[in-house]
Design a protein around this motif. Structure first.
Motif, mmCIF file in Angstrom:
data_model
loop_
_atom_site.group_PDB
_atom_site.id
_atom_site.type_symbol
_atom_site.label_atom_id
_atom_site.label_comp_id
_atom_site.label_asym_id
_atom_site.label_seq_id
_atom_site.Cartn_x
_atom_site.Cartn_y
_atom_site.Cartn_z
ATOM 1 N N MET A 164 23.744 -15.352 10.421
ATOM 2 C CA MET A 164 23.623 -14.067 11.085
ATOM 3 C C MET A 164 24.990 -13.620 11.554
ATOM 4 O O MET A 164 25.514 -14.093 12.546
ATOM 5 N N GLY A 165 25.531 -12.710 10.807
ATOM 6 C CA GLY A 165 26.813 -12.166 11.208
ATOM 7 C C GLY A 165 26.638 -11.063 12.244
ATOM 8 O O GLY A 165 25.593 -10.434 12.359
ATOM 9 N N ILE A 166 27.654 -10.830 12.968
ATOM 10 C CA ILE A 166 27.584 -9.828 14.031
ATOM 11 C C ILE A 166 27.553 -8.417 13.425
ATOM 12 O O ILE A 166 26.810 -7.556 13.867
ATOM 13 N N LEU A 167 28.326 -8.171 12.398
ATOM 14 C CA LEU A 167 28.404 -6.847 11.814
ATOM 15 C C LEU A 167 27.488 -6.668 10.600
ATOM 16 O O LEU A 167 27.396 -5.580 10.052
ATOM 17 N N LYS A 168 26.836 -7.717 10.169
ATOM 18 C CA LYS A 168 25.995 -7.665 8.982
ATOM 19 C C LYS A 168 24.552 -7.337 9.378
ATOM 20 O O LYS A 168 23.984 -7.968 10.258
ATOM 21 N N LEU A 169 23.964 -6.314 8.734
ATOM 22 C CA LEU A 169 22.588 -5.940 9.022
ATOM 23 C C LEU A 169 21.628 -6.806 8.222
ATOM 24 O O LEU A 169 21.919 -7.206 7.090
ATOM 25 N N ARG A 170 20.475 -7.064 8.814
ATOM 26 C CA ARG A 170 19.450 -7.857 8.158
ATOM 27 C C ARG A 170 18.667 -6.993 7.177
ATOM 28 O O ARG A 170 18.325 -5.864 7.482
ATOM 29 N N LYS A 171 18.376 -7.505 5.987
ATOM 30 C CA LYS A 171 17.574 -6.780 5.020
ATOM 31 C C LYS A 171 16.098 -7.009 5.302
ATOM 32 O O LYS A 171 15.696 -8.110 5.682
ATOM 33 N N ASN A 172 15.305 -5.952 5.094
ATOM 34 C CA ASN A 172 13.861 -6.087 5.256
ATOM 35 C C ASN A 172 13.283 -6.826 4.059
ATOM 36 O O ASN A 172 13.764 -6.705 2.937
ATOM 37 N N LYS A 173 12.205 -7.565 4.314
ATOM 38 C CA LYS A 173 11.534 -8.277 3.232
ATOM 39 C C LYS A 173 10.701 -7.294 2.421
ATOM 40 O O LYS A 173 10.153 -6.341 2.950
ATOM 41 N N LYS A 174 10.624 -7.532 1.131
ATOM 42 C CA LYS A 174 9.828 -6.684 0.258
ATOM 43 C C LYS A 174 8.652 -7.490 -0.276
ATOM 44 O O LYS A 174 8.804 -8.649 -0.662
ATOM 45 N N PHE A 175 7.485 -6.854 -0.275
ATOM 46 C CA PHE A 175 6.279 -7.500 -0.765
ATOM 47 C C PHE A 175 5.659 -6.623 -1.840
ATOM 48 O O PHE A 175 5.779 -5.408 -1.817
ATOM 49 N N SER A 176 4.990 -7.235 -2.786
ATOM 50 C CA SER A 176 4.267 -6.458 -3.800
ATOM 51 C C SER A 176 2.825 -6.334 -3.314
ATOM 52 O O SER A 176 1.977 -7.167 -3.603
ATOM 53 N N TYR A 177 2.569 -5.282 -2.554
ATOM 54 C CA TYR A 177 1.268 -5.082 -1.926
ATOM 55 C C TYR A 177 0.480 -4.013 -2.664
ATOM 56 O O TYR A 177 0.978 -2.932 -2.931
ATOM 57 N N THR A 178 -0.745 -4.346 -3.036
ATOM 58 C CA THR A 178 -1.670 -3.342 -3.557
ATOM 59 C C THR A 178 -2.911 -3.380 -2.671
ATOM 60 O O THR A 178 -3.458 -4.454 -2.413
ATOM 61 N N PRO A 179 -3.368 -2.225 -2.180
ATOM 62 C CA PRO A 179 -4.520 -2.198 -1.283
ATOM 63 C C PRO A 179 -5.774 -2.714 -1.955
ATOM 64 O O PRO A 179 -5.914 -2.666 -3.176
ATOM 65 N N ARG A 180 -6.697 -3.220 -1.152
ATOM 66 C CA ARG A 180 -7.936 -3.764 -1.674
ATOM 67 C C ARG A 180 -8.779 -2.706 -2.371
ATOM 68 O O ARG A 180 -9.476 -2.981 -3.336
ATOM 69 N N THR A 181 -8.752 -1.481 -1.836
ATOM 70 C CA THR A 181 -9.591 -0.423 -2.389
ATOM 71 C C THR A 181 -8.918 0.333 -3.514
ATOM 72 O O THR A 181 -9.454 1.306 -4.003
ATOM 73 N N TYR A 182 -7.753 -0.089 -3.928
ATOM 74 C CA TYR A 182 -7.022 0.592 -4.986
ATOM 75 C C TYR A 182 -7.710 0.359 -6.315
ATOM 76 O O TYR A 182 -8.068 -0.755 -6.670
ATOM 77 N N ASP A 183 -7.897 1.437 -7.056
ATOM 78 C CA ASP A 183 -8.536 1.367 -8.357
ATOM 79 C C ASP A 183 -7.516 0.864 -9.382
ATOM 80 O O ASP A 183 -6.397 1.353 -9.459
ATOM 81 N N ASP A 184 -7.891 -0.118 -10.172
ATOM 82 C CA ASP A 184 -6.973 -0.686 -11.170
ATOM 83 C C ASP A 184 -6.591 0.333 -12.239
ATOM 84 O O ASP A 184 -5.577 0.191 -12.903
ATOM 85 N N LYS A 185 -7.412 1.355 -12.423
ATOM 86 C CA LYS A 185 -7.130 2.351 -13.450
ATOM 87 C C LYS A 185 -5.978 3.265 -13.036
ATOM 88 O O LYS A 185 -5.455 3.989 -13.852
ATOM 89 N N GLY A 186 -5.641 3.252 -11.762
ATOM 90 C CA GLY A 186 -4.531 4.077 -11.300
ATOM 91 C C GLY A 186 -4.912 5.515 -11.034
ATOM 92 O O GLY A 186 -4.071 6.393 -11.024
ATOM 93 N N GLU A 187 -6.202 5.781 -10.829
ATOM 94 C CA GLU A 187 -6.646 7.152 -10.579
ATOM 95 C C GLU A 187 -6.465 7.489 -9.107
ATOM 96 O O GLU A 187 -6.986 6.807 -8.244
ATOM 97 N N GLY A 188 -5.744 8.529 -8.826
ATOM 98 C CA GLY A 188 -5.616 9.001 -7.456
ATOM 99 C C GLY A 188 -4.633 8.180 -6.648
ATOM 100 O O GLY A 188 -4.111 7.159 -7.082
ATOM 101 N N ASN A 189 -4.393 8.652 -5.456
ATOM 102 C CA ASN A 189 -3.485 7.986 -4.533
ATOM 103 C C ASN A 189 -4.297 7.054 -3.636
ATOM 104 O O ASN A 189 -5.223 7.506 -2.963
ATOM 105 N N PRO A 190 -3.996 5.771 -3.585
ATOM 106 C CA PRO A 190 -4.796 4.855 -2.767
ATOM 107 C C PRO A 190 -4.601 5.087 -1.272
ATOM 108 O O PRO A 190 -5.412 4.646 -0.479
ATOM 109 N N PHE A 191 -3.536 5.764 -0.885
ATOM 110 C CA PHE A 191 -3.254 5.976 0.530
ATOM 111 C C PHE A 191 -3.759 7.321 1.023
ATOM 112 O O PHE A 191 -3.591 7.663 2.181
ATOM 113 N N GLU A 192 -4.395 8.104 0.147
ATOM 114 C CA GLU A 192 -4.904 9.414 0.535
ATOM 115 C C GLU A 192 -6.217 9.245 1.276
ATOM 116 O O GLU A 192 -7.141 8.591 0.791
#
Length: 95
Positions: free
Chosen positions: A1-29
């Protein structure tokens, strides 16, 4: 942990449970399940357009029993209120 160095956020490959596999529509709408059947939901209109759509929706509604029931309940509540405040209903009767 450097004093001047910013920490990077972790990235996850998240897909919502109710998301349709066909890709129809926005799952967050967030959408109401009856929106596609109503005329009053949609783009913003003027006040005249809103009232016209509401009256058209009311006229095309086949369930008039609920409307009658609501009117009866409102009438009874108004009469109870007038009775509580000792309003003289004889002014509405002919002499």
């Amino acid at each position: 942990m450097g004093i001047l160095k910013l920490r990077k956020n972790k990235k996850f490959s998240y897909t919502p449970r109710t998301y349709d596999d066909k890709g129809e529509g926005n799952p967050f709408e967030i959408k109401h399940k009856f929106d596609e059947f109503r005329k009053t939901v949609g783009p913003n209109k003027g006040i005249k357009g809103k009232f016209n759509d509401a009256f058209d929706d009311l006229k095309s509604n086949p369930d008039n029993e609920a409307n009658k029931r609501i009117l009866i309940i409102v009438a009874v509540l108004v009469l109870v209120f007038l009775f509580i405040i000792d309003f003289d209903l004889s002014i509405f009767l002919p002499k």
